[in-house]
Design an enzyme around this catalytic site. Structure first.
Site, PDB file in Angstrom:
ATOM      1  N   ASN A 211       0.858  -1.191   0.000  1.00 53.60           N
ATOM      2  CA  ASN A 211       0.000   0.000   0.000  1.00 53.60           C
ATOM      3  C   ASN A 211       0.891   1.238   0.000  1.00 53.60           C
ATOM      4  OD1 ASN A 211       0.433   0.929   2.873  1.00 53.60           O
ATOM      5  ND2 ASN A 211      -0.227  -1.178   3.215  1.00 53.60           N
TER       6      ASN A 211
ATOM      7  N   ASP B  92      -3.151  -6.553   4.896  1.00 52.07           N
ATOM      8  CA  ASP B  92      -3.969  -7.503   5.653  1.00 52.07           C
ATOM      9  C   ASP B  92      -3.912  -8.917   5.091  1.00 52.07           C
ATOM     10  OD1 ASP B  92      -5.097  -5.757   7.659  1.00 52.07           O
ATOM     11  OD2 ASP B  92      -6.052  -4.731   5.987  1.00 52.07           O
TER      12      ASP B  92
ATOM     13  N   LYS C 283      11.771 -15.504  -9.766  1.00 53.72           N
ATOM     14  CA  LYS C 283      10.785 -14.712 -10.500  1.00 53.72           C
ATOM     15  C   LYS C 283       9.919 -15.602 -11.395  1.00 53.72           C
ATOM     16  CE  LYS C 283      10.168 -10.988 -13.752  1.00 53.72           C
ATOM     17  NZ  LYS C 283      10.751 -10.048 -14.696  1.00 53.72           N
TER      18      LYS C 283
ATOM     19  N   PHE D  41      -4.096   3.082  14.598  1.00 49.92           N
ATOM     20  CA  PHE D  41      -4.492   4.054  13.584  1.00 49.92           C
ATOM     21  C   PHE D  41      -5.522   3.374  12.695  1.00 49.92           C
ATOM     22  CE2 PHE D  41      -2.074   8.061  13.108  1.00 49.92           C
ATOM     23  CZ  PHE D  41      -1.336   7.990  14.285  1.00 49.92           C
TER      24      PHE D  41
ATOM     25  N   PRO E  49      -0.954 -12.002  10.341  1.00 48.19           N
ATOM     26  CA  PRO E  49      -1.397 -11.782  11.725  1.00 48.19           C
ATOM     27  C   PRO E  49      -1.917 -10.369  11.940  1.00 48.19           C
ATOM     28  CG  PRO E  49       0.980 -12.237  11.606  1.00 48.19           C
ATOM     29  CD  PRO E  49       0.462 -12.317  10.221  1.00 48.19           C
ATOM     30  N   ASP E  50      -2.974 -10.220  12.758  1.00 52.21           N
ATOM     31  CA  ASP E  50      -3.393  -8.883  13.178  1.00 52.21           C
ATOM     32  C   ASP E  50      -2.485  -8.522  14.351  1.00 52.21           C
ATOM     33  OD1 ASP E  50      -4.570  -6.580  14.276  1.00 52.21           O
ATOM     34  OD2 ASP E  50      -6.487  -7.094  13.350  1.00 52.21           O
TER      35      ASP E  50
ATOM     36  N   LYS F 184     -12.997  -0.997  15.303  1.00 52.94           N
ATOM     37  CA  LYS F 184     -11.622  -1.537  15.429  1.00 52.94           C
ATOM     38  C   LYS F 184     -11.077  -1.333  16.838  1.00 52.94           C
ATOM     39  CE  LYS F 184     -10.542  -0.999  10.616  1.00 52.94           C
ATOM     40  NZ  LYS F 184      -9.926  -0.238   9.563  1.00 52.94           N
TER      41      LYS F 184
ATOM     42  N   LYS G 184     -10.179  -4.826  18.534  1.00 46.14           N
ATOM     43  CA  LYS G 184      -8.749  -5.119  18.716  1.00 46.14           C
ATOM     44  C   LYS G 184      -8.295  -4.899  20.155  1.00 46.14           C
ATOM     45  CE  LYS G 184      -7.755  -4.049  13.896  1.00 46.14           C
ATOM     46  NZ  LYS G 184      -6.645  -4.237  12.967  1.00 46.14           N
TER      47      LYS G 184
HETATM   48  O1  C5P Z   1      -5.884  -2.472   8.727  1.00 49.15           O
HETATM   49  P1  C5P Z   1      -6.762  -1.943   9.837  1.00 49.15           P
HETATM   50  O2  C5P Z   1      -7.628  -0.817   9.397  1.00 49.15           O
HETATM   51  O3  C5P Z   1      -7.463  -3.022  10.593  1.00 49.15           O
HETATM   52  O4  C5P Z   1      -5.725  -1.235  10.878  1.00 49.15           O
HETATM   53  C1  C5P Z   1      -6.128  -0.721  12.116  1.00 49.15           C
HETATM   54  C2  C5P Z   1      -4.997  -0.853  13.097  1.00 49.15           C
HETATM   55  O5  C5P Z   1      -4.587  -2.209  13.201  1.00 49.15           O
HETATM   56  C3  C5P Z   1      -3.730  -0.067  12.743  1.00 49.15           C
HETATM   57  O6  C5P Z   1      -3.177   0.413  13.945  1.00 49.15           O
HETATM   58  C4  C5P Z   1      -2.854  -1.125  12.113  1.00 49.15           C
HETATM   59  O7  C5P Z   1      -1.482  -0.815  12.255  1.00 49.15           O
HETATM   60  C5  C5P Z   1      -3.221  -2.372  12.876  1.00 49.15           C
HETATM   61  N1  C5P Z   1      -3.062  -3.628  12.122  1.00 49.15           N
HETATM   62  C6  C5P Z   1      -2.246  -4.613  12.622  1.00 49.15           C
HETATM   63  N2  C5P Z   1      -2.101  -5.781  11.938  1.00 49.15           N
HETATM   64  C7  C5P Z   1      -2.775  -5.996  10.792  1.00 49.15           C
HETATM   65  C8  C5P Z   1      -3.623  -5.008  10.273  1.00 49.15           C
HETATM   66  C9  C5P Z   1      -3.740  -3.820  10.956  1.00 49.15           C
HETATM   67  O8  C5P Z   1      -1.651  -4.410  13.678  1.00 49.15           O
HETATM   68  N3  C5P Z   1      -2.616  -7.135  10.151  1.00 49.15           N
END
Ligand code: C5P
Length: 404
Positions: free
Chosen positions: A213, A285, A295, A330, A311-312, A344, A348
């Site tokens: 991104n 994500d 390649k 964020f 992973p989140d 979120k 989270k």
């Molecule tokens: O991508 P998303 O909108 O869910 O991001 C919200 C928060 O979660 C941000 O602080 C981002 O850094 C975090 N995040 C994360 N791991 C991910 C996706 C997002 O820690 N895989």
């Protein structure tokens, strides 16, 4: 920044004085009032006329100091006027005087006659910088919370040596100046260790193609700089950054990662040591379900790409955190930014989330400016109107500093 901001620039003897011209010019153009004091040796490198013309104000020398015939003493006037004092370049000689409270010229007298924060940007030959006496003076001066440092960098010096002693570049100086103007030199995060993530992550399909991104890392670097100025220790875990941004990481422990999994590992490693985590990174994500080591030929590229989750990171940190640790996320959003950010925050397990629009011109990914709504777990909703990312970083810490 408004006209009312007042920066007093001290220029001591060193060839790096030439770099200060563009700093004065940028500040003056931004509406910051700049007055300058040149030591006698400073004047050998940069003419008074240049400084006065760029700042649109008179510049002062020892001559103006010793020959003043009317009004209050010049060093008192200047010391009281200054909101921030910047000494760039800082010579070994002026550093020695500051370390020992000596005052034998206008600049050093003004330092003693003022109480504002002082930003020091040393510049000298490597052997001079590494002298034990100089290092002693440097550490001694920084024991005083009034003084803030921009450590010299390494590179080719004007004496044809390669080593440490190069003064910070104008862009870096400006970022420090604005940051200190925002914080007023307050060290309200002293004793805190912050773990900040920033930039994008990249999930490779093969060695040349990836899912990513456009996040630049500017917001997290601004947060790191602001936190350092407010007295915190900072560990920054970042994705790929442009060189100009990397050059602003002085004084910050920086760990570069590429993928979300690497970022996850790095954040877990540092989590036990820190007080706050600020997760400003735009983590991809998803990742391609398989990664090729070499390649892929165009003809071998699949028509559709099977994906796998990553992973989140912040949700996992929330599960593992100790009770005193605070987590700030964020949320880069389009449309109505508040409802998804609130969702979120809760899902989270965060203490606060900064919701920022990425579909508004002049804010979000890659911009120097941003705007946001800061949502806290206690249900507060604090608007941060459009401003620079550095200013936003300070505003976030101002709000959260008194709550956490
Ligand atoms: O991508 P998303 O909108 O869910 O991001 C919200 C928060 O979660 C941000 O602080 C981002 O850094 C975090 N995040 C994360 N791991 C991910 C996706 C997002 O820690 N895989």
């Amino acid at each position: 920044m408004a006209d009312s901001r007042r920066v007093l620039l001290g220029i001591s003897g060193g060839i790096a004085a030439y770099k200060v011209c563009s700093v004065i010019s940028s500040l003056a153009k931004a509406g910051v009032a700049v007055k300058a004091v040149l030591t006698q040796q400073g004047q050998a490198f940069i003419p008074l006329l240049t400084v006065a013309t760029l700042s649109r104000r008179p510049a002062y020398t020892d001559e103006s100091f010793w020959q003043a015939t009317q009004g209050r003493p010049l060093h008192i006037e200047l010391g009281e006027w200054a909101e921030l004092l910047v000494i760039a370049p800082l010579s070994a000689n002026t550093l020695g005087k500051l370390a020992h409270g000596l005052a034998d010229n206008l600049l050093t007298n003004t330092v003693l006659a003022s109480t504002c924060p002082v930003l020091l940007a040393p510049a000298m030959n490597t052997d001079m910088w590494q002298q034990r006496a100089v290092q002693r003076n440097w550490h001694r001066v920084l024991e005083d919370a009034r003084y803030h440092a921009i450590n010299p960098g390494s590179g080719v010096l004007a004496c044809d040596r390669i080593g440490t002693g190069r003064m910070a570049e104008p862009e870096d100086l400006l970022a420090h100046i604005y940051s200190l103007l925002h914080s007023g030199g307050r060290r309200d995060l002293a004793g805190k260790h912050l773990l900040i993530s920033t930039g994008s992550t990249r999930e490779f399909l093969d060695p040349v193609r990836f899912i990513g991104n456009p996040a630049s890392g500017k917001m997290g670097v601004a947060l790191a700089q602001a936190a350092i100025h407010r007295g915190a220790t900072v560990t920054l875990v970042h994705g790929p950054l442009e060189d100009a941004l990397k050059a602003r990481l002085g004084g910050i422990q920086a760990i570069e990662v590429t993928t979300a999994e690497e970022m996850h590992r790095a954040m877990l490693t540092y989590l036990p040591q820190v007080d706050w985590v600020v997760m400003a990174a735009a983590v991809a994500d998803i990742k391609p379900a398989t990664q090729a080591a070499t390649k892929l030929a165009k003809a071998d590229l699949p028509e559709s790409l099977p994906l796998a989750p990553v992973p989140d990171i912040v949700a996992d940190l929330a599960q593992r955190r100790q009770p005193h640790q605070r987590l700030i996320g964020f949320a880069a959003q389009t449309g109505d930014i508040v409802p998804p950010a609130l969702e979120k925050l809760r899902r989270k397990g965060l203490d606060a989330i900064v919701a920022n629009p990425i579909d508004v011109a002049g804010s979000g990914f890659g911009c120097d400016r941003n705007q946001a709504i800061l949502l806290t777990q206690a249900g507060e909703k604090i608007a941060i109107p459009p401003c620079t990312k550095l200013e936003m970083a300070h505003q976030i810490f101002e709000v959260l500093g008194v709550r956490f």
